[in-house]
Design a protein around this motif. Structure first.
Motif, short mmCIF file in Angstrom:
data_model
loop_
_atom_site.label_atom_id
_atom_site.label_comp_id
_atom_site.label_asym_id
_atom_site.label_seq_id
_atom_site.Cartn_x
_atom_site.Cartn_y
_atom_site.Cartn_z
N ALA A 242 1.09 -1.26 0.21
CA ALA A 242 -0.03 -0.21 -0.14
C ALA A 242 0.99 0.90 -0.22
CB ALA A 242 -1.04 -0.09 1.61
N ARG A 243 2.12 1.15 0.30
CA ARG A 243 3.17 2.76 0.57
C ARG A 243 2.95 3.08 -0.43
NH1 ARG A 243 7.36 -1.94 0.54
NH2 ARG A 243 8.92 -0.92 -0.56
N PHE A 244 2.75 2.35 -1.55
CA PHE A 244 3.66 3.24 -3.25
C PHE A 244 2.02 4.09 -3.55
CE2 PHE A 244 6.35 -0.45 -3.09
CZ PHE A 244 7.79 0.30 -3.32
N VAL A 245 1.03 3.03 -3.19
CA VAL A 245 -0.50 4.21 -3.54
C VAL A 245 -0.18 5.61 -2.28
CG1 VAL A 245 -2.59 4.16 -3.72
CG2 VAL A 245 -1.57 2.23 -4.14
N SER A 246 -0.20 5.22 -1.21
CA SER A 246 -0.27 5.98 -0.31
C SER A 246 1.08 7.24 -0.51
CB SER A 246 0.08 5.76 1.15
OG SER A 246 -0.62 4.73 1.13
N ALA A 247 1.80 7.21 -0.79
CA ALA A 247 3.18 7.69 -1.40
C ALA A 247 2.70 9.29 -2.04
CB ALA A 247 4.28 6.87 -1.80
N GLN A 248 2.05 8.31 -3.38
CA GLN A 248 1.43 8.77 -4.68
C GLN A 248 0.60 9.67 -4.01
OE1 GLN A 248 1.20 7.12 -8.34
NE2 GLN A 248 1.03 5.27 -7.18
N LEU A 249 -0.81 9.88 -2.73
CA LEU A 249 -1.45 10.30 -2.66
C LEU A 249 -0.39 11.82 -1.94
CD1 LEU A 249 -4.00 7.66 -1.89
CD2 LEU A 249 -4.23 9.47 -4.25
N GLU A 250 0.24 11.34 -1.09
CA GLU A 250 0.41 11.88 0.04
C GLU A 250 0.91 13.07 -1.19
OE1 GLU A 250 2.54 14.66 2.56
OE2 GLU A 250 3.56 13.44 0.87
N ARG A 251 1.78 12.91 -1.98
CA ARG A 251 2.71 14.04 -2.72
C ARG A 251 1.03 14.75 -3.22
NH1 ARG A 251 3.55 17.48 -4.73
NH2 ARG A 251 5.53 18.71 -6.49
N TYR A 252 1.02 13.97 -4.24
CA TYR A 252 -0.58 14.37 -4.60
C TYR A 252 -0.74 15.85 -4.40
CZ TYR A 252 -4.70 13.46 -7.49
OH TYR A 252 -5.88 14.70 -8.86
N PHE A 253 -1.08 15.83 -2.83
CA PHE A 253 -1.96 16.66 -2.70
C PHE A 253 -0.90 17.78 -1.71
CE2 PHE A 253 -5.79 13.88 -2.41
CZ PHE A 253 -7.06 14.40 -3.43
N ALA A 254 0.50 17.65 -1.41
CA ALA A 254 1.30 17.51 -0.48
C ALA A 254 0.73 19.42 -1.37
CB ALA A 254 2.32 17.61 -1.29
N ASP A 255 1.03 20.05 -2.48
CA ASP A 255 1.12 21.16 -2.71
C ASP A 255 -0.66 21.36 -3.74
OD1 ASP A 255 1.49 19.85 -5.42
OD2 ASP A 255 4.55 21.25 -4.80
N GLU A 256 -0.38 22.16 -5.17
CA GLU A 256 -1.65 22.45 -5.86
C GLU A 256 -1.37 21.19 -7.41
OE1 GLU A 256 -3.05 25.71 -5.84
OE2 GLU A 256 -2.69 24.24 -3.40
N LEU A 257 -0.28 20.86 -6.73
CA LEU A 257 0.00 19.86 -8.12
C LEU A 257 -0.97 19.11 -8.30
CD1 LEU A 257 1.60 17.92 -9.87
CD2 LEU A 257 1.84 16.12 -8.05
N TRP A 258 -2.43 18.91 -7.92
CA TRP A 258 -3.56 18.30 -8.00
C TRP A 258 -4.02 19.11 -8.42
CZ3 TRP A 258 -8.58 18.45 -5.68
CH2 TRP A 258 -8.51 19.44 -4.56
N LEU A 259 -4.57 20.30 -8.74
CA LEU A 259 -5.79 20.95 -8.84
C LEU A 259 -4.86 22.00 -10.34
CD1 LEU A 259 -6.73 23.70 -5.90
CD2 LEU A 259 -7.98 21.88 -7.13
N ARG A 260 -3.21 21.76 -10.45
CA ARG A 260 -2.95 22.63 -11.99
C ARG A 260 -3.23 21.63 -12.45
NH1 ARG A 260 1.99 23.36 -8.59
NH2 ARG A 260 3.12 21.82 -9.92
N ARG A 261 -2.62 20.55 -12.44
CA ARG A 261 -3.14 19.66 -13.67
C ARG A 261 -4.45 19.08 -13.85
NH1 ARG A 261 1.04 15.32 -14.48
NH2 ARG A 261 -0.56 14.39 -15.17
N ALA A 262 -5.16 19.48 -13.17
CA ALA A 262 -6.66 19.51 -13.21
C ALA A 262 -7.73 20.82 -14.28
CB ALA A 262 -7.60 19.09 -12.18
N GLN A 263 -6.95 21.57 -13.30
CA GLN A 263 -6.98 22.77 -14.54
C GLN A 263 -6.73 23.08 -15.74
OE1 GLN A 263 -4.88 25.34 -11.59
NE2 GLN A 263 -7.13 25.87 -9.63
N ALA A 264 -5.30 21.98 -16.06
CA ALA A 264 -4.86 22.80 -17.41
C ALA A 264 -5.59 21.87 -18.01
CB ALA A 264 -3.36 22.75 -17.24
N ALA A 265 -6.02 20.68 -17.65
CA ALA A 265 -7.13 19.76 -18.31
C ALA A 265 -8.43 20.03 -18.91
CB ALA A 265 -7.42 18.03 -17.68
N ASN A 266 -8.80 21.01 -17.40
CA ASN A 266 -10.17 21.45 -17.61
C ASN A 266 -10.62 22.77 -18.99
OD1 ASN A 266 -11.09 19.85 -16.13
ND2 ASN A 266 -11.69 21.13 -14.22
#
Ligand SMILES: Cc1ncc(COP(=O)(O)O)c(C=O)c1O
Length: 347
Positions: A242-266
């Protein structure tokens, strides 16, 4: 020369975000306890509690279908039903997994723009036959946000639908396979989109926004959370690494990465849709609110697209175009030009 293929089939066709690949590499050093009893998973739990502005329990998962199945199983009664829009992913594209996980009947509740409607939900609840032993008893309302047609429930709509459901004892499950795209489009917080609108359980997807098979089941109610480890194990959903999924999710929400990517796709989808919709005979099947475009095209435009360097899905008479954050500008322009030229419109 090999022709490039501009790929509009899905956001799933993308590679892995470099930041998440780095997080995977960092998690790949040394050993860690299996089955989620590791520091990466604990850090991810803390990150989600920050994101959702309250303590939440998070289960790392690898597929959206698994997250939906377990979420609904946590709510299920032995003779129950789940209300959802007829076009909901759980009803159309999961090969009966929700039924397998829950033993429940899925009951379609209509509404415009591919969303469960307030009037329709009220009518479905009024005629559900609560207390009648010849009828299945609804226990959950599924809201897919964004919907499978890329439309969005407003926060007010979510609140109203949740209130109606809760008033009859149903719990609310949100299928957020494209959660980031919804948050980015609505400009709200993760908390506002979920528990503050009455959502009890959330299937949160990161895979379509740059993760490597990383999804999460987010639970806003401790009593429900206690049931989930058993349901996950019985359903074959517990990840030994599970650590490989958890490590990604922790990093994903650590800054604006998740929002930046989604905003660009939108943004990519909005720009392309606006150009296409300006052409005569091109019809948008659904309002374009996130990164998905559903179109109906005149036959000659469809034929031109089919013979061009484009990959996309056809759904009956409609076509679906999904944009990624890194959708090639040249590919979007060429697709527009292809439709424009087929329709005889001069540039
Ligand atoms: C709205 C929605 N829910 C759930 C899923 C299921 O995800 P998975 O393919 O990881 O099982 C998808 C995937 O396309 C989706 O679009």
């Amino acid at each position: 020369m090999i022709q490039p293929v501009y790929d509009f089939r899905s956001d799933n066709v993308a590679g892995v975000a470099p930041e998440l690949m780095e997080a995977l590499q960092a998690a790949n050093l040394g050993t860690a306890a299996p089955y989620g009893d590791d520091d990466y998973t604990r850090a991810m739990q803390r990150r989600f509690s920050e994101l959702f502005e309250r303590p939440v329990t998070v289960f790392p998962m690898s597929t959206g279908t698994g997250a939906n199945g377990v979420a609904l199983a946590a709510l299920a009664s032995a003779y129950g039903s789940v209300l959802c829009h007829p076009t909901a992913h759980i009803n159309v594209y999961e090969c009966g997994a929700p039924e397998l996980f829950t033993g429940a009947k899925l009951v379609g509740v209509g509404g415009g723009d591919f969303k469960v409607g307030e009037k329709e939900l009220a009518a479905a609840l009024a005629s559900a036959g609560f207390g009648n032993p010849t009828r299945v008893q609804p226990f959950a309302l599924n809201l897919t946000q964004p919907t499978d047609f890329g439309t969005l429930y407003s926060l007010q709509e979510l609140r109203t639908l949740s209130e109606l459901a809760h008033a009859r004892g149903l719990r609310v499950h949100m299928d957020g396979a494209r959660f980031a795209n919804a948050v980015a489009a609505l400009g709200c917080s993760a908390a506002e989109l979920t528990w503050r609108c009455g959502v009890d359980l959330l299937s949160l997807g990161a895979t379509k926004n740059g993760a490597l098979n990383a999804e999460a089941l987010v639970v806003f109610d401790e009593a429900l959370a206690a049931r989930i480890p058993y349901l996950m194990k019985r359903g074959g959903q517990v990840l030994s690494k599970a650590r490989f999924v958890s490590a990604q999710l922790e990093r994903y929400f650590a800054d604006e990465l998740w929002l930046r990517r989604a905003q660009a796709a939108n943004r990519n989808a909005a720009g392309l849709a606006e150009r296409l919709a300006s052409l005569p005979g091109v019809e948008l099947v659904a309002p374009v609110q996130v990164n998905m475009i559903f179109l109906r095209l005149p036959q000659r435009a469809l034929a031109a697209l089919r013979s061009g360097p484009f990959a996309f899905y056809e759904l009956g008479e409609d076509i679906r175009l999904v944009c990624r954050d890194d959708q090639e500008p040249e590919g979007m322009s060429r697709l527009y030009d292809c439709v424009r030229a087929a329709l005889g419109v001069r540039s």
